[in-house]
Motif scaffolding. Structure first.
Motif, PDB file in Angstrom:
ATOM      1  N   PRO A   1      34.094  24.539  40.613  1.00 28.54           N
ATOM      2  CA  PRO A   1      35.076  24.670  39.534  1.00 28.54           C
ATOM      3  C   PRO A   1      36.325  25.442  39.925  1.00 28.54           C
ATOM      4  O   PRO A   1      37.415  25.170  39.414  1.00 28.54           O
ATOM      5  N   ILE A   2      36.194  26.414  40.852  1.00 24.86           N
ATOM      6  CA  ILE A   2      37.384  27.138  41.312  1.00 24.86           C
ATOM      7  C   ILE A   2      38.294  26.203  42.097  1.00 24.86           C
ATOM      8  O   ILE A   2      39.519  26.169  41.891  1.00 24.86           O
ATOM      9  N   VAL A   3      37.714  25.401  42.997  1.00 25.51           N
ATOM     10  CA  VAL A   3      38.509  24.463  43.790  1.00 25.51           C
ATOM     11  C   VAL A   3      39.161  23.424  42.895  1.00 25.51           C
ATOM     12  O   VAL A   3      40.342  23.065  43.074  1.00 25.51           O
ATOM     13  N   GLU A   4      38.420  22.929  41.912  1.00 28.80           N
ATOM     14  CA  GLU A   4      38.963  21.903  41.024  1.00 28.80           C
ATOM     15  C   GLU A   4      40.124  22.440  40.188  1.00 28.80           C
ATOM     16  O   GLU A   4      41.183  21.802  40.091  1.00 28.80           O
ATOM     17  N   THR A   5      39.955  23.600  39.580  1.00 27.31           N
ATOM     18  CA  THR A   5      41.028  24.140  38.749  1.00 27.31           C
ATOM     19  C   THR A   5      42.215  24.574  39.596  1.00 27.31           C
ATOM     20  O   THR A   5      43.367  24.457  39.157  1.00 27.31           O
ATOM     21  N   ALA A   6      41.971  25.051  40.815  1.00 25.49           N
ATOM     22  CA  ALA A   6      43.079  25.412  41.704  1.00 25.49           C
ATOM     23  C   ALA A   6      43.904  24.181  42.068  1.00 25.49           C
ATOM     24  O   ALA A   6      45.134  24.248  42.163  1.00 25.49           O
TER      25      ALA A   6
ATOM     26  N   LEU B   1      23.453  36.037  38.148  1.00 23.64           N
ATOM     27  CA  LEU B   1      24.814  36.507  38.337  1.00 23.64           C
ATOM     28  C   LEU B   1      25.207  36.289  39.793  1.00 23.64           C
ATOM     29  O   LEU B   1      24.498  36.737  40.700  1.00 23.64           O
ATOM     30  N   GLN B   2      26.299  35.584  40.002  1.00 18.00           N
ATOM     31  CA  GLN B   2      26.769  35.312  41.366  1.00 18.00           C
ATOM     32  C   GLN B   2      28.139  35.939  41.561  1.00 18.00           C
ATOM     33  O   GLN B   2      29.008  35.864  40.700  1.00 18.00           O
ATOM     34  N   GLY B   3      28.309  36.577  42.695  1.00 14.15           N
ATOM     35  CA  GLY B   3      29.610  37.129  43.061  1.00 14.15           C
ATOM     36  C   GLY B   3      30.065  36.504  44.359  1.00 14.15           C
ATOM     37  O   GLY B   3      29.253  36.111  45.202  1.00 14.15           O
ATOM     38  N   GLY B   4      31.373  36.399  44.534  1.00 13.89           N
ATOM     39  CA  GLY B   4      31.863  35.804  45.768  1.00 13.89           C
ATOM     40  C   GLY B   4      33.369  35.783  45.842  1.00 13.89           C
ATOM     41  O   GLY B   4      34.077  36.341  44.987  1.00 13.89           O
ATOM     42  N   ALA B   5      33.870  35.132  46.880  1.00  9.31           N
ATOM     43  CA  ALA B   5      35.308  35.001  47.103  1.00  9.31           C
ATOM     44  C   ALA B   5      35.595  33.648  47.715  1.00  9.31           C
ATOM     45  O   ALA B   5      34.762  33.104  48.460  1.00  9.31           O
ATOM     46  N   GLU B   6      36.767  33.111  47.401  1.00  4.93           N
ATOM     47  CA  GLU B   6      37.228  31.853  47.978  1.00  4.93           C
ATOM     48  C   GLU B   6      38.670  32.058  48.438  1.00  4.93           C
ATOM     49  O   GLU B   6      39.505  32.558  47.669  1.00  4.93           O
TER      50      GLU B   6
ATOM     51  N   LYS C   1      40.701  44.836  47.331  1.00  8.43           N
ATOM     52  CA  LYS C   1      41.298  45.458  48.521  1.00  8.43           C
ATOM     53  C   LYS C   1      41.729  44.409  49.539  1.00  8.43           C
ATOM     54  O   LYS C   1      42.642  44.635  50.336  1.00  8.43           O
ATOM     55  N   HIS C   2      41.064  43.249  49.525  1.00  7.68           N
ATOM     56  CA  HIS C   2      41.427  42.156  50.417  1.00  7.68           C
ATOM     57  C   HIS C   2      42.461  41.219  49.792  1.00  7.68           C
ATOM     58  O   HIS C   2      42.758  40.164  50.349  1.00  7.68           O
ATOM     59  N   GLY C   3      42.991  41.597  48.650  1.00  2.00           N
ATOM     60  CA  GLY C   3      44.046  40.813  48.032  1.00  2.00           C
ATOM     61  C   GLY C   3      43.580  39.699  47.126  1.00  2.00           C
ATOM     62  O   GLY C   3      44.375  38.816  46.762  1.00  2.00           O
ATOM     63  N   CYS C   4      42.303  39.722  46.742  1.00  2.00           N
ATOM     64  CA  CYS C   4      41.792  38.671  45.862  1.00  2.00           C
ATOM     65  C   CYS C   4      42.192  38.931  44.414  1.00  2.00           C
ATOM     66  O   CYS C   4      42.129  40.072  43.938  1.00  2.00           O
ATOM     67  N   LYS C   5      42.592  37.876  43.725  1.00  2.00           N
ATOM     68  CA  LYS C   5      42.765  37.930  42.288  1.00  2.00           C
ATOM     69  C   LYS C   5      41.425  37.586  41.639  1.00  2.00           C
ATOM     70  O   LYS C   5      40.772  36.622  42.038  1.00  2.00           O
ATOM     71  N   ILE C   6      41.031  38.370  40.655  1.00  2.00           N
ATOM     72  CA  ILE C   6      39.733  38.172  40.024  1.00  2.00           C
ATOM     73  C   ILE C   6      39.863  37.112  38.938  1.00  2.00           C
ATOM     74  O   ILE C   6      40.740  37.200  38.072  1.00  2.00           O
ATOM     75  N   VAL C   7      38.989  36.115  38.992  1.00  2.00           N
ATOM     76  CA  VAL C   7      39.044  34.996  38.059  1.00  2.00           C
ATOM     77  C   VAL C   7      37.665  34.768  37.459  1.00  2.00           C
ATOM     78  O   VAL C   7      36.647  35.252  37.964  1.00  2.00           O
TER      79      VAL C   7
ATOM     80  N   GLN D   1      50.101  26.776  49.543  1.00  5.10           N
ATOM     81  CA  GLN D   1      50.072  28.068  48.861  1.00  5.10           C
ATOM     82  C   GLN D   1      48.756  28.778  49.140  1.00  5.10           C
ATOM     83  O   GLN D   1      47.673  28.211  48.970  1.00  5.10           O
ATOM     84  N   LEU D   2      48.844  30.033  49.594  1.00  2.00           N
ATOM     85  CA  LEU D   2      47.638  30.817  49.873  1.00  2.00           C
ATOM     86  C   LEU D   2      47.083  31.367  48.569  1.00  2.00           C
ATOM     87  O   LEU D   2      47.786  32.046  47.818  1.00  2.00           O
ATOM     88  N   LEU D   3      45.837  31.061  48.305  1.00  8.12           N
ATOM     89  CA  LEU D   3      45.159  31.516  47.094  1.00  8.12           C
ATOM     90  C   LEU D   3      43.905  32.278  47.496  1.00  8.12           C
ATOM     91  O   LEU D   3      43.080  31.771  48.260  1.00  8.12           O
ATOM     92  N   LYS D   4      43.755  33.479  46.971  1.00 10.05           N
ATOM     93  CA  LYS D   4      42.569  34.295  47.265  1.00 10.05           C
ATOM     94  C   LYS D   4      41.957  34.707  45.922  1.00 10.05           C
ATOM     95  O   LYS D   4      42.555  35.464  45.170  1.00 10.05           O
ATOM     96  N   PHE D   5      40.782  34.182  45.654  1.00 13.98           N
ATOM     97  CA  PHE D   5      40.116  34.420  44.380  1.00 13.98           C
ATOM     98  C   PHE D   5      38.793  35.143  44.601  1.00 13.98           C
ATOM     99  O   PHE D   5      38.034  34.815  45.526  1.00 13.98           O
TER     100      PHE D   5
END
Length: 414
Positions: A81-86, A120-125, A33-39, A95-99
């Motif tokens: 790992p999200i920051v590195e692969t981004a 199990l960890q959940g979150g957003a970047e 709902k906040h525009g995050c793409k799930i990765v 570029q705005l990225l919402k994961f």
């Protein structure tokens, strides 16, 4: 041959999986709902990179050797790992990225009654947005996840590492001394902190601000007013001004009454650069969510990119929800269990017909043991008919029993 038990490793069972799936579904719904793409973050990472940013995790990391001999770790964190692969896949810095993500991370954790070697960890970047309103969105998103799973009685502690860093810039101290100060602040060790500052050669205004720093905590407005009186430079004033904008954002989101200000927060590792926050629930023994702004992390991978994010340990969230009665009640894995002495074509046809209609059914030989708690209805099959409680039932009649049990519209025989 006896074998050692691997402590902290266990299997999740049916009802646990069902509740975890519900939590994960609610969380991903909020993030999208906040525009995050799930990765899904990469499972493996370079040991040296993690050793640089998370040296305190060295002993906890699960290590393995790659084919070329390099040391890899199973991810003990999702942000890196999200920051590195981004940085590699999206090199355009503005570029705005919402994961968003829900993934297993491999490090030890412990709660009130649970512990393990992974969780199990959940979150957003949010990557590429330097504004304080982005900080507010991250906090509001995390609070919305908790609300989605039924946790509304929360308080949000927000602070900024930039305030303390700007104060330290005013001190004529070496890097090692500042690191000690950050460590004592991070540990909330007020006795050690005060004992250490008493030995430092400081100006009177610096000592006054430094002594006040660990107790700049409490209701937002009055703590902010106090913090302003200790500002010694523009860096400290700018940190508070930025925090004010984040607070205004959260006010518009409806969280004003939930916010406390904590300016004694700091990051001993220098990972966070500005806003930091934690969200607590009433009666929880530890925070359910933590996060903040980390604008310098991406530079390790050759990209200048501001970023802000949060993470939550879903195993600890599950434990809290269990204690608070927020999980779904136990449910039998089967709606119908059929025992048989001879498996024939008619039984097979009935089983597949029931499954096609959405029922959970299974058949097992009558010599096997099945836990009665695993099934809502039990019966025996033989000679093309079903026997239950001395009665002979057709497949259609059994289906009607299952439907009534689901609807709760009639007594359901065990």
């Amino acid at each position: 041959m006896s074998r050692a038990r691997l402590d902290g490793v266990k299997m999740l069972h049916h009802d646990e999986m069902r509740n975890y799936a519900r939590i994960q579904s609610k969380m991903l719904e909020v993030l999208m709902k906040h525009g995050c793409k799930i990765v899904e973050p990469p499972s493996f990472a370079d040991y040296d990179i993690y050793g640089q940013f998370f040296p305190h995790l060295r002993r906890e990391m699960v290590k393995t050797i790659d084919a070329d001999g390099s040391v890899l770790v199973l991810r003990p964190d999702a942000t890196l790992p999200i920051v590195e692969t981004a940085a590699r896949e999206f090199p355009r810095t503005n570029q705005l990225l919402k994961f968003g993500y829900v993934s297993t991370v491999f490090r030890k954790y412990s709660g009130r009654s649970t512990y393990g070697k992974d969780f199990l960890q959940g979150g957003a970047e949010i990557l590429g947005d330097p504004e304080p309103e982005c900080d507010g969105e991250i906090i509001a998103m995390a609070a919305a996840v908790l609300a989605a799973v039924g946790i509304c009685n929360i308080h949000i502690d927000i602070g900024t590492a930039a305030y303390a860093y700007a104060l330290f810039d005013e001190l004529s101290l070496d890097k090692e001394a500042k690191q000690v100060l950050r460590r004592y602040l991070g540990e909330r060790n007020l006795v050690a902190y005060r004992g250490y500052t008493a030995l430092l050669p400081l100006r009177s205004d610096c000592r006054r601000a430094l002594d006040a720093l660990p107790v700049l905590f409490g209701p937002y407005a009055e703590t902010l007013t106090a913090a302003r009186t200790y500002c010694l430079n523009s860096g400290m004033r700018n940190a508070l001004a930025r925090l004010e904008k984040t607070h205004q954002y959260l006010g518009c989101a409806g969280y004003t009454s939930h916010i406390r200000l904590d300016l004694g927060v700091t990051d001993p590792l220098g990972y966070y650069t500005d806003m930091m926050f934690k969200i607590y629930a009433d009666e929880a023994l530890c925070e359910l969510v933590s996060g903040g702004r980390y604008d310098r992390l991406s530079t390790a991978f050759g990209i200048e990119r501001p970023a802000c994010g949060f993470g939550m340990n879903l195993n600890l969230l599950y434990e809290f929800m269990s204690d608070a009665g927020l999980l779904k009640d136990a449910e039998p894995s089967l709606q119908l269990a059929v025992s048989y002495s001879t498996y024939d074509r008619q039984l097979l046809i009935d089983l597949f017909n029931w499954r096609r209609r959405g029922f959970r059914v299974a058949a097992y030989p009558d010599t096997a043991y099945i836990d009665a708690g695993d099934c809502r209805l039990c019966c025996r099959y033989g000679d093309g008919v079903y026997h239950k409680d001395g009665n002979i039932l057709t497949a259609r009649e059994l289906e009607e029993f299952m439907r009534r049990c689901d609807d709760g519209s009639s007594y359901c025989p065990g």
